[in-house]
Design an enzyme around this catalytic site. Structure first.
Site, PDB file in Angstrom:
ATOM      1  N   GLY A   1       0.797  -1.215   0.000  1.00 10.19           N
ATOM      2  CA  GLY A   1       0.000   0.000   0.000  1.00 10.19           C
ATOM      3  C   GLY A   1       0.831   1.267   0.000  1.00 10.19           C
TER       4      GLY A   1
ATOM      5  N   CYS B   1      -5.690 -23.330  27.151  1.00  8.63           N
ATOM      6  CA  CYS B   1      -6.875 -23.828  27.853  1.00  8.63           C
ATOM      7  C   CYS B   1      -8.069 -22.896  27.660  1.00  8.63           C
ATOM      8  CB  CYS B   1      -6.576 -24.035  29.334  1.00  8.63           C
ATOM      9  SG  CYS B   1      -5.912 -22.584  30.163  1.00  8.63           S
TER      10      CYS B   1
END
Length: 638
Positions: free
Chosen positions: A27, A173
């Site tokens: 860009g 977890c």
């Protein structure tokens, strides 16, 4: 017509005769390359490893649809020569971290300009420019925000003079057992894609984590639930991919396993749900029947673009089924042993992650997200704005002209803000800070202290997570300063591989030991002082003394949660460097690395130059600049 004709003679000669390097053709890079040739720069080297994707076309204006799949650097060269046919542009379809681009390569240039999208490559170019003593102009954009700064050895602080914000991470977890935010479900869905169709990684497991320290359950009940979950195949005994293959990638069996049986198994971990709302398993047959009951509601037209609509559970279940079938066919077409790579711009892959993530969100009582939102979060996409890139590219050239005029003292760090600050300035210039005397990169004798447990940290961890990842070395050699010069890590492949699993203490490394790390490519030497500690926090493998620990603290996590799309750097598969290894964390990537969100600047808070936040309230602190008239390149909004 080149603008160099209107420049002072000496500057015009430097512009037309000097050789400059542009790193990155995305860009910012496209805008910058165009600006350079129109200014009169005639000798330009351009390097980028990326190829052109359809998603680039809305802002990277040097590329057209016919160019999709081709080298960005090569096409950018071809396109920009139409502006200045006499320009001598050398295009390199390669990684800037390739050893061929050594210090001697960088010494060819009078100026280097970064238009990069990741931290690893930025760190590397920063070090190469310091070693070659070549001025570097660093830049970045994120949505409406942008930043440009100049780096010169011995004159200004370097890119690594101050620690960058720690990247947001998620414990395994949480991803597997107790998701509480949509991003947790999106990460889980991306992990699931790799487990089913991509390269399997044990750290990206998606089944319930029985080792979760929060979990507690009655063993007899858990065993019964586990038996029910394993009737269709125990994914702990064989890999997830092998189990899926054994079912023929049956969408209903996969749905039942992931969204019913595994959720029922989670419910047996009763301690997890004492203070949390328990998840609600989904049954395939029930989902289909609920959909029929709500058929009239489904037929109601939804407003907005298709990708911005949030569908119902039945629709996502159907999308899950269709995407699995499509991906199964794609995998089969590639042959035995093939793998698919998740890509946010690949419709079937995006369908899979969208549907799987939303089904999991529904199970854990979260509001589901549109495909557009999930794509933004999954790829950490900050919508790129072409005008921001154009402004920043223009500022890069203006700062470059100051450097080539011998007026580096007039260079500034310039922030582009979304809204004007209290002084009605959209562009805010700040004086360049001098080098940080404690910087472990640009100090005269770089030195750092690392706190770790020598009885737990392995040589491989030292190599990959500390020397390479934290200190951004590419090909390090590490020796122990023990009077014998014991080689711990060698850049020669296989030479010290046997050392990798050994603990540091096995080599006599203890509290107070010193290691010398050298990177020949970067012409960089770092002295590492070892501080042994057995009191590091949970999941913290090491800390750099004086730096933030290698773990997201509560405040950092809170900040990251506010701006999940903005905190990225090197985790993607970057355009100029290799992809980074992923642990049980979210690795996010962005189109251009985010600049600081600074409406003013303060010398006491240098971290503002690196950290991007969503809160754009104007600061009342004054810029650390002498009182002067507004520079020409500052826009005053009345």
């Amino acid at each position: 017509m080149a603008l160099s004709r209107g420049l002072p003679r000496e500057l015009a000669e430097a512009v037309s005769g000097g050789r400059v390097l542009v790193v990155g053709a995305g860009g910012i890079g496209c805008e910058l390359l165009k600006n350079l040739v129109l200014t009169g720069f005639s000798h330009i080297d351009l390097i980028d490893l990326d190829t052109i994707d359809v998603s680039n076309l809305n802002r990277q204006f040097l590329f057209q649809k016919k160019h999709v799949g081709r080298s960005k650097a090569q096409v950018a060269k071809e396109s920009v020569l139409q502006f200045h046919p006499q320009a001598n542009i050398e295009a390199h379809h390669d990684s800037i971290m390739n050893p061929d681009y050594n210090v001697e390569f960088f010494r060819q240039f009078i100026l280097v300009m970064n238009a990069l999208d990741n931290r690893a490559a930025r760190n590397h170019v920063n070090r190469m420019c310091l070693a070659a003593d070549v001025p570097l102009i660093e830049s970045g954009t994120a949505g409406y925000l942008g930043q440009v700064t100049t780096i010169k050895k011995g004159v200004t602080e370097c890119y690594e003079c101050h620690p960058k914000p720690t990247q947001r991470t998620f414990p395994g977890c949480t991803i597997r057992n107790t998701p509480s935010e949509p991003i947790h479900c999106i990460v889980w869905a991306k992990y699931l894609f790799n487990q089913l169709f991509g390269e399997e990684d044990a750290d990206q497991e998606v089944s319930p984590d029985r080792a979760d320290p929060e979990a507690a359950w009655e063993p007899t009940e858990a065993e019964a639930r586990a038996r029910a979950s394993n009737e269709d195949g125990d994914i702990k005994r064989i890999s997830t991919k092998e189990w899926a293959k054994s079912t023929g990638y049956d969408p209903v069996k996969l749905f039942t396993k992931l969204f019913k049986d595994d959720i029922r198994y989670l419910l047996t971990m009763d301690k997890l749900w004492r203070k949390r709302k328990p998840p609600v398993p989904l049954d395939w047959a029930e989902v289909q029947s609920q959909g029929e009951a709500n058929a009239d509601q489904q037929n109601e037209p939804q407003l907005g673009l298709k990708d911005q609509q949030v569908l119902d559970v039945k629709s996502y279940a159907s999308l899950f089924s269709k995407s699995i079938e499509t991906l199964r066919v794609h995998l089969a077409e590639k042959g035995d042993g093939a793998e698919l790579i998740w890509d946010k711009d690949d419709p079937p892959a995006m369908d899979f992650v969208t549907s799987a993530a939303n089904l999991r969100m529904h199970i854990f009582s979260m509001n589901m997200k549109s495909r557009f939102d999930i794509k933004s979060m999954a790829g950490n996409i900050i919508p790129a704005i072409a005008t921001t890139n154009a402004v920043i590219a223009g500022l890069i050239v203006l700062e470059g002209l100051k450097i080539l005029s011998g007026k580096i003292d007039q260079c500034r760090t310039i922030f582009l803000n979304k809204q004007p600050n209290p002084r009605k300035k959209l562009l805010v210039p700040c004086a360049l800070d001098p080098p940080n005397t404690n910087c472990y990169v640009c100090a005269s004798k770089p030195e750092v202290t690392v706190r770790l447990n020598v009885h737990k940290v392995t040589v491989l961890t030292l190599q990959d997570k500390i020397v390479k990842e934290k200190f951004a070395m590419v090909a390090p050699d590490v020796q122990i300063e023990d009077g014998k010069g014991t080689i711990l890590i060698s850049s020669e492949e296989g030479e010290t591989e046997a050392n990798n699993p050994k603990k540091l203490s096995d080599f006599g490394i203890r509290n107070g030991s010193r290691l010398q790390a050298d990177d020949f490519l970067q012409d960089y030497t770092l002295l590492i002082n070892i501080l042994h500690s057995e009191d590091l926090g949970k999941d913290v493998e090491f800390e750099v003394v004086g730096d933030s620990p290698e773990k997201v603290g509560p405040k950092q996590a809170e900040d990251a949660a506010k701006s999940i799309a903005n905190g990225s750097d090197d985790g993607a598969q970057p355009s100029t460097s290799t992809a980074q290894e992923q642990d049980d964390v979210l690795i996010v990537d962005s189109d251009e690395e985010g600049p600081s969100n600074s409406t003013d600047c303060s010398g006491d808070d240098k971290a503002r130059k690196r950290k991007l936040e969503e809160n754009e309230a104007a600061s009342t602190k004054k810029c650390r600049l002498e009182q002067m008239e507004d520079p020409d390149d500052v826009i005053a909004l009345d």
